[in-house]
Design an enzyme around this catalytic site. Structure first.
Site, PDB file in Angstrom:
ATOM      1  N   HIS A 148       0.831  -1.204   0.000  1.00  0.00           N
ATOM      2  CA  HIS A 148       0.000   0.000   0.000  1.00  0.00           C
ATOM      3  C   HIS A 148       0.868   1.257   0.000  1.00  0.00           C
ATOM      4  CE1 HIS A 148      -2.827   2.909   2.167  1.00  0.00           C
ATOM      5  NE2 HIS A 148      -3.345   2.719   0.971  1.00  0.00           N
ATOM      6  N   HIS A 172      -8.964   7.149  -4.141  1.00  0.00           N
ATOM      7  CA  HIS A 172      -9.344   5.745  -4.253  1.00  0.00           C
ATOM      8  C   HIS A 172     -10.557   5.536  -5.140  1.00  0.00           C
ATOM      9  CE1 HIS A 172      -6.924   5.846  -0.546  1.00  0.00           C
ATOM     10  NE2 HIS A 172      -6.601   4.605  -0.840  1.00  0.00           N
ATOM     11  N   ARG A 248     -19.353  11.087  22.163  1.00  0.00           N
ATOM     12  CA  ARG A 248     -19.452  11.354  23.605  1.00  0.00           C
ATOM     13  C   ARG A 248     -20.894  11.116  24.038  1.00  0.00           C
ATOM     14  NH1 ARG A 248     -19.366  10.726  28.310  1.00  0.00           N
ATOM     15  NH2 ARG A 248     -18.697  12.218  29.900  1.00  0.00           N
ATOM     16  N   TYR A 434     -18.648  19.212  34.807  1.00  0.00           N
ATOM     17  CA  TYR A 434     -18.217  20.198  33.810  1.00  0.00           C
ATOM     18  C   TYR A 434     -18.031  21.591  34.411  1.00  0.00           C
ATOM     19  CZ  TYR A 434     -19.403  16.422  30.643  1.00  0.00           C
ATOM     20  OH  TYR A 434     -19.449  15.207  30.021  1.00  0.00           O
TER      21      TYR A 434
END
Length: 586
Positions: A148, A172, A248, A434
């Site tokens: 590759h 590709h 998340r 947070y």
């Protein structure tokens, strides 16, 4: 054996691959073949090749001379032709010409075995054979890995789909490349997996219906699912493909029927509760598009753990991604619901509730200040599209909030309710998580009510290539370093400084914005900048301490070390990012 047309096609593909992947440097024989002599191949510390988080931790970069391996492209084409020829000779089940009794010939139709996606995922190493899928077909590319032109990056696709990678590497999408791939077909993906039924029927597991994710993601937790993209994929393009956008989740992913979906809008200052369907949102309001970066508050938390243990997922530097979001403005929806900005001074916050729930029926929730929600320059969206596609399950289908410039935790997914209120959301994630604290605060003394909830995030930057601990073989004169930079609150990154000697001397990196994006208006720089620096290898230095730091248009910059900003939750880690590499002479 390949026909001449296939050999020419292979050579052309090699030229094109090489120009995409090799390191910029001295040109080789053919001006269109390669732009440089070397490409970097990611290796593990013991020299083995393969994907997975463990190898991400201690990679080794090996610079291999492309001129020796590829030449003008014909060498690689010949090698691949030989590989395919041997592959065909050793595979008795391959398509072949079958002589008939009347001395005519016909091509037998091969029936391929059917495999599940779960079986494909088992084939992720050279030892287990490397399988990939493309458009419902399965290919064993083990024998192609060493050929590759992009080096070992192909291993990132092992056990998964090629489509998201080929979206990044458009080269590709060529007929010749598809012809090469077809030589390695070994099976078909099961009809069930092609229909993307990607979940289990285990009703006792609340996470059983979670969507399937690409195996290239670096997983930090499975239930709930949290994962980040490999760093070298993260900065391939300013727009992160949906498949590789960091995941998340706080709770199981809900499955919502878009036909019966309803968004409820209520609260102080509204005459009545308003209910809108997904079709209402798409037909009654003007669609807007915003390119915005989302970052988890815990991005780079792993670096804080090295100072002192914190509580939270072990995020690397990949809990950040950028997408082109499509939807309707929250401002337009609130005004349509009857809110009059000048008539009610009690409203200070806009609360959001998701449709994701825990076992007690409690929904994920968060809130943002009203002025951000109503600002014409705030660009807060109720998004139903992501990168031109329907919002994926992991990212909030059918509707989510996108709050540009604000911490990811406020960008509530699977949105079910909007509530205008005099108070912030009372959810756990707004009140008891947070938030940032002094390094002196520990779990015995912390008082979450004493700190404000994180909204806008501070300036951030990180190095994505090379990896920490990499060994770079000095086969060319140039070293290339890549990374990203972003600042919250719409502040534009104007400079990234990079040092090779731990901060004693500095160079300025080249910045790259989202494709087609013009210079953002002041205060509306919602998207990150990718950056790159190509410099000569410093003479007589076999250890490089690479450091990056960013500066935004308010001249905010990053602190130089982690220790002074350490906090018990490991949030807001934005110190200079550091990578140490070893340089050797080939």
């Amino acid at each position: 054996m390949l026909f001449p047309r296939q050999s020419v096609g292979l050579a052309q593909a090699c030229f094109y691959f090489s120009s995409r992947f090799v390191r910029r440097g001295t040109p080789v024989l053919h001006p269109h073949a390669c732009n440089g002599l070397n490409w970097a191949r990611r290796m593990t510390s013991d020299g083995s090749q393969g994907p997975g988080k463990k190898q991400m931790g201690k990679p080794r970069w090996r610079l291999t001379a492309a001129g020796l391996l590829v030449g003008t492209g014909a060498v690689l084409a010949y090698g691949l032709a030989q590989e395919q020829s041997e592959h065909a000779a050793s595979s008795p089940n391959d398509n072949s010409e079958v002589p008939l009794q009347d001395n005519s010939t016909t091509t037998a139709t091969k029936v391929y075995p059917v495999y599940s996606r779960e079986e494909v995922v088992k084939h992720r190493t050279l030892a287990d054979r490397v399988w990939v899928t493309f458009k419902g077909e399965i290919f064993d590319i083990t024998d192609f890995v060493g050929l590759h032109p992009g080096g070992n990056k192909i291993m990132l696709a092992a056990g998964g789909a090629l489509e998201p990678f080929w979206a990044l590497y458009a080269v590709h999408s060529q007929e010749h490349v598809l012809e090469i791939l077809s030589q390695y077909k070994v099976g078909e993906l099961s009809a069930e997996d092609q229909l993307e039924k990607s979940y289990s029927d285990d009703v006792s597991d609340p996470y059983a219906r979670d969507p399937q994710r690409h195996p290239a993601l670096v997983v930090n937790s499975l239930k709930p699912f949290n994962a980040e993209p490999p760093p070298e994929i993260l900065t391939e393009d300013p727009i992160t493909p949906n498949t590789f956008f960091f995941k998340r989740n706080h709770l199981p992913v809900p499955h919502v029927d878009p036909a019966s979906y309803k968004l409820e809008i209520s609260g102080t200052g509204l005459p009545d509760t308003l209910t809108l369907t997904l079709n209402d949102l798409k037909t009654k309001f003007t669609k807007h598009t915003v390119i915005a970066t989302l970052q988890c508050a815990g991005n780079r938390r792993s670096e804080m753990n090295k100072v002192k243990t914190v509580k939270g997922l072990e995020w690397g530097r990949g809990a950040i991604s950028t997408a082109r979001w499509g939807g309707v403005r929250l401002r337009d929806v609130l005004l349509h619901a009857g809110y009059k900005p000048d008539s009610c001074s009690l409203v200070q916050h806009v609360q959001f509730e998701g449709l994701d729930k825990d076992v007690t029926g409690t929904s994920y929730g968060a809130s943002i200040p009203l002025h951000k929600a109503l600002s014409e320059d705030g660009d807060v969206l109720l998004a139903y599209e992501m990168n031109g596609e329907v919002l994926p399950l992991d990212h909030g289908f059918p509707l989510r909030v996108v709050v540009p410039g604000v911490v990811g935790a406020r960008n509530v997914k699977w949105l079910g309710k909007i509530i205008l209120s005099a108070e912030e959301s009372q959810s756990h994630w707004q009140q008891n998580d947070y938030k940032g604290f002094s390094p002196s605060v520990d779990w015995d003394t912390v008082d979450f009510s004493s700190a404000p909830a994180i909204q806008e995030l501070p300036i951030q930057s990180a190095i994505t290539e090379p990896e920490n601990g990499a060994i770079l073989e000095k086969d060319s004169d140039m070293l290339t370093i890549k990374g990203y930079a972003w600042s919250g609150g719409g502040r534009e990154v104007v400079r990234v400084d990079v040092s090779l000697d731990g901060g004693k001397t500095w160079c300025v990196a080249e910045l790259r914005s989202a494709e087609g994006e013009e210079a953002p208006p002041l205060g509306k720089a919602w998207a990150w900048k990718l950056w790159q620096l190509s410099v000569p290898f410093p003479p007589d230095m076999n250890q490089l301490d690479i450091v990056c730091k960013a500066v935004d248009n308010s001249y905010n910059t990053q602190p130089d070390t982690v220790a002074p900003i350490w906090n018990l939750r490991g949030v807001l880690c934005n110190a200079w990012h550091r990578v140490r590499v070893t340089v050797t002479t080939h």
